[in-house]
Design a protein around this motif. Structure first.
Motif, PDB file in Angstrom:
ATOM      1  N   LEU A  10       4.555  -4.351  -4.563  1.00 62.10           N
ATOM      2  CA  LEU A  10       4.710  -2.896  -4.406  1.00 62.10           C
ATOM      3  C   LEU A  10       5.203  -2.266  -5.714  1.00 62.10           C
ATOM      4  N   ARG A  11       4.631  -1.099  -6.047  1.00 62.10           N
ATOM      5  CA  ARG A  11       5.028  -0.425  -7.292  1.00 62.10           C
ATOM      6  C   ARG A  11       5.785   0.860  -6.954  1.00 62.10           C
ATOM      7  N   GLU A  12       6.874   1.081  -7.672  1.00 68.52           N
ATOM      8  CA  GLU A  12       7.656   2.308  -7.475  1.00 68.52           C
ATOM      9  C   GLU A  12       7.432   3.225  -8.667  1.00 68.52           C
ATOM     10  N   VAL A  13       6.975   4.425  -8.393  1.00 68.36           N
ATOM     11  CA  VAL A  13       6.653   5.367  -9.469  1.00 68.36           C
ATOM     12  C   VAL A  13       7.586   6.575  -9.362  1.00 68.36           C
ATOM     13  N   PRO A  14       8.548   6.700 -10.299  1.00 72.11           N
ATOM     14  CA  PRO A  14       9.473   7.838 -10.239  1.00 72.11           C
ATOM     15  C   PRO A  14       8.771   9.158 -10.518  1.00 72.11           C
ATOM     16  N   ASP A  15       9.254  10.185  -9.848  1.00 68.29           N
ATOM     17  CA  ASP A  15       8.812  11.568 -10.112  1.00 68.29           C
ATOM     18  C   ASP A  15       7.322  11.787  -9.861  1.00 68.29           C
ATOM     19  N   PHE A  16       6.794  11.150  -8.852  1.00 72.06           N
ATOM     20  CA  PHE A  16       5.419  11.414  -8.432  1.00 72.06           C
ATOM     21  C   PHE A  16       5.423  11.596  -6.909  1.00 72.06           C
ATOM     22  N   PRO A  17       4.673  12.579  -6.413  1.00 77.54           N
ATOM     23  CA  PRO A  17       3.849  13.574  -7.104  1.00 77.54           C
ATOM     24  C   PRO A  17       4.634  14.770  -7.630  1.00 77.54           C
ATOM     25  N   GLN A  18       5.970  14.725  -7.474  1.00 74.67           N
ATOM     26  CA  GLN A  18       6.788  15.810  -8.030  1.00 74.67           C
ATOM     27  C   GLN A  18       8.160  15.260  -8.389  1.00 74.67           C
ATOM     28  N   PRO A  19       8.909  15.954  -9.266  1.00 72.72           N
ATOM     29  CA  PRO A  19      10.210  15.465  -9.700  1.00 72.72           C
ATOM     30  C   PRO A  19      11.122  15.152  -8.524  1.00 72.72           C
ATOM     31  N   GLY A  20      11.826  14.015  -8.628  1.00 75.48           N
ATOM     32  CA  GLY A  20      12.780  13.646  -7.598  1.00 75.48           C
ATOM     33  C   GLY A  20      12.220  12.721  -6.525  1.00 75.48           C
ATOM     34  N   VAL A  21      10.902  12.610  -6.418  1.00 77.61           N
ATOM     35  CA  VAL A  21      10.288  11.719  -5.424  1.00 77.61           C
ATOM     36  C   VAL A  21       9.981  10.368  -6.082  1.00 77.61           C
ATOM     37  N   VAL A  22      10.409   9.289  -5.443  1.00 73.34           N
ATOM     38  CA  VAL A  22      10.003   7.952  -5.893  1.00 73.34           C
ATOM     39  C   VAL A  22       8.807   7.540  -5.042  1.00 73.34           C
ATOM     40  N   PHE A  23       7.654   7.489  -5.663  1.00 69.91           N
ATOM     41  CA  PHE A  23       6.418   7.202  -4.933  1.00 69.91           C
ATOM     42  C   PHE A  23       6.284   5.694  -4.739  1.00 69.91           C
ATOM     43  N   ARG A  24       6.097   5.270  -3.499  1.00 73.43           N
ATOM     44  CA  ARG A  24       5.919   3.837  -3.164  1.00 73.43           C
ATOM     45  C   ARG A  24       4.427   3.572  -3.120  1.00 73.43           C
ATOM     46  N   ASP A  25       3.954   2.877  -4.125  1.00 72.86           N
ATOM     47  CA  ASP A  25       2.514   2.710  -4.335  1.00 72.86           C
ATOM     48  C   ASP A  25       2.064   1.322  -3.894  1.00 72.86           C
ATOM     49  N   LEU A  26       1.239   1.294  -2.863  1.00 70.19           N
ATOM     50  CA  LEU A  26       0.735   0.019  -2.319  1.00 70.19           C
ATOM     51  C   LEU A  26      -0.493  -0.493  -3.070  1.00 70.19           C
ATOM     52  N   THR A  27      -0.980   0.252  -4.034  1.00 67.97           N
ATOM     53  CA  THR A  27      -2.235  -0.126  -4.702  1.00 67.97           C
ATOM     54  C   THR A  27      -2.257  -1.581  -5.175  1.00 67.97           C
ATOM     55  N   PRO A  28      -1.205  -2.070  -5.865  1.00 69.14           N
ATOM     56  CA  PRO A  28      -1.267  -3.466  -6.336  1.00 69.14           C
ATOM     57  C   PRO A  28      -1.278  -4.483  -5.189  1.00 69.14           C
ATOM     58  N   VAL A  29      -0.691  -4.118  -4.057  1.00 65.20           N
ATOM     59  CA  VAL A  29      -0.699  -5.019  -2.894  1.00 65.20           C
ATOM     60  C   VAL A  29      -2.112  -5.104  -2.327  1.00 65.20           C
ATOM     61  N   LEU A  30      -2.748  -3.960  -2.178  1.00 65.68           N
ATOM     62  CA  LEU A  30      -4.100  -3.920  -1.603  1.00 65.68           C
ATOM     63  C   LEU A  30      -5.115  -4.555  -2.547  1.00 65.68           C
ATOM     64  N   ALA A  31      -4.863  -4.492  -3.841  1.00 62.49           N
ATOM     65  CA  ALA A  31      -5.812  -5.015  -4.832  1.00 62.49           C
ATOM     66  C   ALA A  31      -5.786  -6.538  -4.914  1.00 62.49           C
ATOM     67  N   ASP A  32      -4.782  -7.149  -4.327  1.00 56.44           N
ATOM     68  CA  ASP A  32      -4.664  -8.608  -4.352  1.00 56.44           C
ATOM     69  C   ASP A  32      -5.183  -9.159  -3.023  1.00 56.44           C
ATOM     70  N   PRO A  33      -6.216  -9.996  -3.032  1.00 52.19           N
ATOM     71  CA  PRO A  33      -6.825 -10.423  -1.770  1.00 52.19           C
ATOM     72  C   PRO A  33      -5.859 -11.138  -0.838  1.00 52.19           C
ATOM     73  N   ASP A  34      -4.988 -11.965  -1.373  1.00 48.58           N
ATOM     74  CA  ASP A  34      -4.050 -12.703  -0.518  1.00 48.58           C
ATOM     75  C   ASP A  34      -2.946 -11.798   0.005  1.00 48.58           C
ATOM     76  N   ALA A  35      -2.508 -10.866  -0.825  1.00 49.69           N
ATOM     77  CA  ALA A  35      -1.467  -9.939  -0.399  1.00 49.69           C
ATOM     78  C   ALA A  35      -2.009  -8.986   0.674  1.00 49.69           C
ATOM     79  N   LEU A  36      -3.234  -8.524   0.487  1.00 49.29           N
ATOM     80  CA  LEU A  36      -3.857  -7.649   1.486  1.00 49.29           C
ATOM     81  C   LEU A  36      -3.915  -8.355   2.839  1.00 49.29           C
ATOM     82  N   ARG A  37      -4.358  -9.590   2.819  1.00 51.47           N
ATOM     83  CA  ARG A  37      -4.454 -10.363   4.059  1.00 51.47           C
ATOM     84  C   ARG A  37      -3.079 -10.554   4.703  1.00 51.47           C
ATOM     85  N   ALA A  38      -2.086 -10.877   3.888  1.00 49.61           N
ATOM     86  CA  ALA A  38      -0.733 -11.092   4.414  1.00 49.61           C
ATOM     87  C   ALA A  38      -0.199  -9.828   5.078  1.00 49.61           C
TER      88      ALA A  38
END
Ligand code: PRP
Ligand code: ADE
Length: 172
Positions: A10-38
């Motif tokens: 899981l990737r944490e992106v500060p200040d996205f989509p606006q200042p003060g929000v820490v965006f929890r980005d699942l993209t790297p999890v979904l992009a990994d075949p074993d992680a997606l399955r898990a």
């Protein structure tokens, strides 16, 4: 792959989509075949056994919901942002951590009495999940639970989902 390792992507992106929000980005999890399955298999564990349909929330919920439906033989119904569906059964508006939004249920997608699990990537304020449940119920569906990958407990989402079975794979 173990769920813990999968969620470690899981990737944490500060200040996205606006200042003060820490965006929890699942993209790297979904992009990994074993992680997606898990992750998809871990979501399935908490789905109530009589469930027939996954209601997947646009847009990140689509990825998880479709995988869950295909892998475990549930039908999949998209709950969409306005203006996308050719025939709308119901619309519900709600507030978000960063704005306001509406969701629509396609005409004829859920029949009265059908057992439905609501699936999304993130539970934050709970507005989206509550709206999703309301849409399903307006069509006569029975919500068997709400399943998400990530819950942000500080935003109090469960308060909008009182009395519902809510499952999150990770609380951050
Ligand atoms: O619990 P809440 O405060 O309602 O927030 C959770 C919702 O916010 C995000 O979606 P967003 O509306 O940003 O849309 P997207 O999936 O299309 O990016 C997320 O995917 C959830 O659907
Ligand atoms: N902080 C956050 N990260 C990712 N998705 C979200 N949806 C609402 N809040 C979010």
């Amino acid at each position: 792959m173990k769920l813990e390792r999968a969620l470690g992507l899981l990737r944490e992106v500060p200040d996205f989509p606006q200042p003060g929000v820490v965006f929890r980005d699942l993209t790297p999890v979904l992009a990994d075949p074993d992680a997606l399955r898990a992750v998809v298999d871990a979501l399935q564990v908490h789905v109530e056994p009589s469930t027939q349909v996954v209601a997947a929330v646009e847009s990140r919920g689509f990825l998880l919901g479709a995988a869950l439906g295909y892998g475990w033989r549930y039908g999949v119904v998209p709950l969409r942002k306005p203006g996308k569906l050719p025939a709308v059964a119901h619309r519900v508006s709600y507030d978000l951590e960063y704005g306001a939004a509406s969701l629509e249920l396609p005409e004829g997608a859920i029949t009265p009495g059908q057992k439905v699990v609501v699936v999304d990537d993130v539970l934050a304020t709970g507005g989206t999940a509550a709206a999703a449940c309301e849409l399903v119920e307006r069509a006569g569906g029975v919500v068997t639970g709400v399943s998400v990958v990530i819950e942000l407990p500080a935003l109090g989402g469960r308060a909008h989902l009182t009395g519902r079975q809510v499952h999150a794979l990770l609380a951050v």
